[in-house]
Design an enzyme around this catalytic site. Structure first.
Site, PDB file in Angstrom:
ATOM      1  N   LYS A 194      -3.356   7.230   8.004  1.00  0.00           N
ATOM      2  CA  LYS A 194      -2.660   8.351   7.378  1.00  0.00           C
ATOM      3  C   LYS A 194      -3.675   9.459   7.080  1.00  0.00           C
ATOM      4  CE  LYS A 194       1.003   8.643   3.922  1.00  0.00           C
ATOM      5  NZ  LYS A 194       1.550   7.994   2.727  1.00  0.00           N
TER       6      LYS A 194
HETATM    7  C1  E4P Z   1       4.764   9.078   1.888  1.00  0.00           C
HETATM    8  O1  E4P Z   1       4.109   8.537   2.712  1.00  0.00           O
HETATM    9  C2  E4P Z   1       4.346   9.356   0.532  1.00  0.00           C
HETATM   10  O2  E4P Z   1       3.490   8.334   0.144  1.00  0.00           O
HETATM   11  C3  E4P Z   1       5.458   9.380  -0.439  1.00  0.00           C
HETATM   12  O3  E4P Z   1       6.707   9.322   0.207  1.00  0.00           O
HETATM   13  C4  E4P Z   1       5.370  10.412  -1.505  1.00  0.00           C
HETATM   14  O4  E4P Z   1       6.493  10.267  -2.340  1.00  0.00           O
HETATM   15  P1  E4P Z   1       6.577  10.910  -3.815  1.00  0.00           P
HETATM   16  O5  E4P Z   1       6.790  12.381  -3.637  1.00  0.00           O
HETATM   17  O6  E4P Z   1       7.766  10.242  -4.422  1.00  0.00           O
HETATM   18  O7  E4P Z   1       5.284  10.601  -4.489  1.00  0.00           O
END
Ligand code: E4P
Length: 218
Positions: free
Chosen positions: A87
């Site tokens: 990522k």
């Molecule tokens: C995605 O990969 C992110 O980790 C995540 O969906 C972020 O979500 P949030 O906005 O609820 O923290």
């Protein structure tokens, strides 16, 4: 549509896996910290634990923000397990790294995407997944779903293989709306996945069926 769970909580990952509809897991440093997983070695061990629970892709986020650091960290993460997807944040050196990883056959998830231009750039760089943060756009009174529609249009116009990973999902309606638009993947909390099960008429109907069955079978 693939279902990923967005958590580092092993119990919730196991529960989603046992439901039989889980295709993968996304994590980020905040989700790790929420579970008390801190320090490089503990985080690495946790990724391996997650890979052993699920069959699908597991996103592991780099914390470096320069090209060399992202590449070094990403290559080490990809070596950990065949299910790991690296990522990478949507920054200039991140885009360069996406292209580098793509050329090397290392799968990636470009994270923190908030505009169609960013999504186009990540796809051009060969990202496997691109994660638009739906909920965080909604949080600032911007239509997160609209971004996903724009991405769908752009990727289909040019036949990009990059998959739209709708992220920052907060509830079941987000899941359903993303499915209507044609997001390839959604990642959300267990509550958003289990919420899809619920309908009061199902509960009332089942209660009546069982009550009627019991009449003939006291
Ligand atoms: C995605 O990969 C992110 O980790 C995540 O969906 C972020 O979500 P949030 O906005 O609820 O923290």
């Amino acid at each position: 549509m693939k279902f990923f769970i967005d958590t580092a909580n092993l119990d919730q990952i196991k529960e989603a896996q046992q439901l039989g509809v889980l295709d993968g897991v996304t994590t980020n440093p905040s989700l790790m910290a929420k579970e008390g997983i801190t320090g490089h070695d503990n985080i690495i061990k946790h990724y391996i634990d997650i890979c052993e629970i699920v069959d699908g892709d597991v996103s592991a986020e780099v914390v470096a923000t320069d090209f060399d650091g992202i590449v070094r960290e990403g290559e080490a993460l990809a070596e950990l397990h065949e299910q790991i997807v690296v990522k990478v944040p949507m920054i200039k050196d991140g885009v360069k790294a996406l292209k580098y990883f793509s050329d090397k056959g290392i799968r990636t998830n470009c994270t923190l995407v908030f505009s169609p231009g960013q999504a186009l750039l990540a796809a051009k760089a060969g990202a496997t997944y691109v994660s638009p943060f739906l909920g965080r756009l909604d949080d600032i009174s911007t239509d997160g779903l609209n971004l996903i529609s724009e991405m769908r249009l752009i990727y289909d116009n040019y036949g990009f293989a990059t998959q739209i990973l709708a992220a920052s999902i907060r509830h079941t309606m987000h899941v359903i709306d993303c499915a209507k638009i044609g997001a390839d993947v959604m990642t959300g909390p267990l509550s958003a996945i289990e919420g899809l099960l619920k309908h009061p008429l199902t509960d009332i109907g089942l209660e009546k069926f069982l009550a009627d069955y019991r009449k003939g079978n006291p």
